[in-house]
Scaffold this active site. Structure first.
Site, mmCIF file in Angstrom:
data_model
loop_
_atom_site.group_PDB
_atom_site.id
_atom_site.type_symbol
_atom_site.label_atom_id
_atom_site.label_comp_id
_atom_site.label_asym_id
_atom_site.label_seq_id
_atom_site.Cartn_x
_atom_site.Cartn_y
_atom_site.Cartn_z
ATOM 1 N N HIS A 154 11.068 -11.322 -66.079
ATOM 2 C CA HIS A 154 11.043 -12.186 -67.336
ATOM 3 C C HIS A 154 9.692 -13.199 -66.936
ATOM 4 O O HIS A 154 10.046 -14.250 -66.752
ATOM 5 C CB HIS A 154 12.265 -12.719 -67.643
ATOM 6 C CG HIS A 154 12.937 -12.167 -68.755
ATOM 7 N ND1 HIS A 154 12.523 -11.641 -70.085
ATOM 8 C CD2 HIS A 154 14.206 -11.449 -68.689
ATOM 9 C CE1 HIS A 154 13.548 -11.120 -70.525
ATOM 10 N NE2 HIS A 154 14.451 -10.758 -69.653
ATOM 11 N N ASP A 159 13.644 -14.823 -71.388
ATOM 12 C CA ASP A 159 14.985 -14.819 -70.886
ATOM 13 C C ASP A 159 15.666 -16.117 -71.331
ATOM 14 O O ASP A 159 16.661 -16.270 -72.084
ATOM 15 C CB ASP A 159 15.378 -14.730 -69.263
ATOM 16 C CG ASP A 159 14.455 -15.244 -68.575
ATOM 17 O OD1 ASP A 159 13.154 -15.648 -68.960
ATOM 18 O OD2 ASP A 159 14.866 -15.925 -67.332
ATOM 19 N N TYR A 356 -2.835 -9.659 -82.557
ATOM 20 C CA TYR A 356 -1.985 -10.694 -83.346
ATOM 21 C C TYR A 356 -2.916 -11.531 -84.194
ATOM 22 O O TYR A 356 -3.744 -12.011 -83.724
ATOM 23 C CB TYR A 356 -1.007 -11.257 -82.288
ATOM 24 C CG TYR A 356 -0.072 -10.463 -81.638
ATOM 25 C CD1 TYR A 356 0.431 -9.332 -82.213
ATOM 26 C CD2 TYR A 356 0.511 -10.907 -80.492
ATOM 27 C CE1 TYR A 356 0.927 -8.537 -81.377
ATOM 28 C CE2 TYR A 356 1.307 -10.223 -79.581
ATOM 29 C CZ TYR A 356 1.772 -8.843 -80.275
ATOM 30 O OH TYR A 356 2.592 -8.173 -79.563
ATOM 31 N N GLU A 429 16.085 -24.488 -65.163
ATOM 32 C CA GLU A 429 16.761 -24.368 -66.201
ATOM 33 C C GLU A 429 17.155 -25.867 -66.790
ATOM 34 O O GLU A 429 18.182 -25.989 -67.837
ATOM 35 C CB GLU A 429 18.059 -23.520 -65.741
ATOM 36 C CG GLU A 429 18.890 -24.063 -64.539
ATOM 37 C CD GLU A 429 19.581 -23.070 -63.986
ATOM 38 O OE1 GLU A 429 20.587 -23.499 -63.193
ATOM 39 O OE2 GLU A 429 19.355 -21.936 -63.851
#
Ligand SMILES: [Zn+2]
Ligand SMILES: [Zn+2]
Length: 450
Positions: A154, A159, A356, A429
């Protein structure tokens, strides 16, 4: 951000990342203030206390989900484990759940009061990158990609997006009848693109009818980025670029290097085209409107010193922030290449492969939600510059007004700060609660007409 996308700006600038600098440029966005890490991580700022308490309660679970998903990354359209985890969670929360959309996509509908419909999007795919981060939940997964055995990681931080949105789902579902409107959870596969496919990710979810039965009033999404933890950055209008690829084949006539008049030299012609292309952004389009970039990434032709070859190939990328400019620049690339070639007696075949579209934040929505972002991130909120990478969230934002954010996940330790797609990319995190808070607050404030 797709793998095919050249995030040069980011890569070159991120190595200079110094959180302590008062003003520096990271990935093209001005970081205006030193942020005290963790300032926004403990306080799900300025939400209803009951909702704030729910976010606090769900945070350990969000961290656990993120570690689990990080250790088990899956490439685009192969997110079987991840989407099963997501679908199971949404079902447990009592939602209507649709699976298998655009291969592995999951849509959950959470119905509350009669208020607006808010769509929230998270992308789920990992990348063919071998992780080099020293963490207990580092990925050890390998796969076959393009004929090679590679690690899966990731490395773009999706994630975190999945775990954050699963947390938001739990918080909003926990509101029961107090939820003023309906939330559509879009768990999207394959943002990074897939090999040998016509369509994938957001575009495919839409063409398979994601918005057909229930059209959201707005769509929100976020992407982790190595800004300091505590930071949220976005801007009105073009936030991320349209990324298109072009190929030009210049055809001349082969001859002896000592007698160029005996043929038509595609090398000199291609060189003139390279320079001609640079005048489009610098001389031909209104630079005050929006930035644009035309880069040549590959030029190939010839075999040895004394043979002028018959053909030269050029290939490059085009970045634009405005759809009208995008079409105009494509036309100018064709004109420039064809006419320069014609002037030499050569021909140029130009192919433009659209990627995109521009990721455009709706200006009215941005203005309306800016106070919400300022409230949740405090001094960590920043109105930044455009980023020249691309994101297929743009397809959703072309259907309904959209707002996309960058969430800072950069560690305090500069040695741990690396750009997205690096094998060393590491998301701190401590940023996760702010991600949950931001999407929750945007949803509730929009529904309550704030
Ligand atoms: Zn990416
Ligand atoms: Zn990404």
């Amino acid at each position: 951000m797709p793998l095919t996308d050249n995030l040069t700006t980011l890569t070159t600038l991120m190595s200079k990342a110094q959180r302590k600098l008062l003003s520096t440029t990271l990935g093209g966005i001005l970081v205006g203030a030193a942020l005290s890490a963790g300032a926004a991580t403990d306080s799900p700022g300025a939400l209803d206390p009951a909702v704030a308490a729910k976010i606090k309660d769900v945070t350990p679970q969000v961290v656990a989900w993120r570690r689990d998903i990080h250790a088990n990354p899956e490439l685009g359209n192969q997110e079987f484990r991840t989407s099963a985890l997501v679908a199971e969670h949404l079902r447990t929360l009592g939602m209507e759940v649709q699976t298998g959309i655009a291969n592995t996509g999951v849509i959950g509908i959470l119905r509350g009061g009669d208020g607006p419909v808010v769509a929230l999007r998270a992308d789920m795919d990992g990348l063919p990158v071998t992780e080099q981060v020293d963490i207990p939940f580092a990925s050890k997964v390998t796969t076959e990609y393009n004929g090679e055995t590679v690690g899966v990681m990731h490395a773009c931080g999706h994630d975190n997006h999945v775990a954050i949105l699963m947390g938001v789902a739990e918080v909003l579902a926990g509101m029961g009848d107090d939820l003023p409107g309906t939330v559509m959870f879009l768990f999207q596969p394959a943002e990074e693109g897939v090999l040998d496919a016509e369509e994938w990710g957001a575009k495919q979810m839409l063409s398979e009818g994601a918005f057909d039965d229930l059209k959201p009033d707005v769509v929100f999404g976020l992407h982790v980025f190595p800004y300091p933890v505590g930071m949220i950055a976005t801007r009105p209008e073009g936030l991320m670029a349209a990324a298109d690829r072009y190929e030009i084949v210049v055809k001349g006539r082969q001859t002896h290097g000592a007698m160029p008049w005996g043929g038509v030299d595609p090398i000199v012609t291609a060189s003139q085209i390279v320079l001609g292309l640079q005048t489009i952004a610098s001389r031909q389009v209104d630079v005050t409107n929006a930035p644009s970039i035309i880069s040549v990434g590959r030029i190939e032709g010839g075999l040895r010193n004394n043979i002028i070859p018959g053909e030269v190939e050029l290939e490059g990328t085009i970045r634009t922030f405005d759809e009208n400019m995008r079409d105009d620049i494509h036309e100018r690339i064709r004109n420039t290449a064809e006419h320069i070639a014609a002037s030499a007696g050569a021909t140029a075949e130009v192919s433009i492969i659209k990627g995109y579209p521009v990721l455009k934040n709706d200006t009215a929505l941005y203005k309306r939600m800016k106070p919400t972002l300022s409230r949740v991130a405090g001094k960590g909120f920043l109105e930044g510059k455009p980023v020249t990478g691309a994101e297929d969230f743009s397809y959703f934002a072309n259907e309904v007004p959209g707002l996309f954010l960058f969430l800072g996940v950069g560690s305090d330790d500069p040695k741990l700060v690396h750009p997205n797609h690096s094998p060393l990319f590491y998301a701190d995190e401590r940023a996760l609660p702010l991600g949950v808070t931001a999407l929750t607050a945007l949803t509730l404030d929009f529904m309550q007409g704030r």
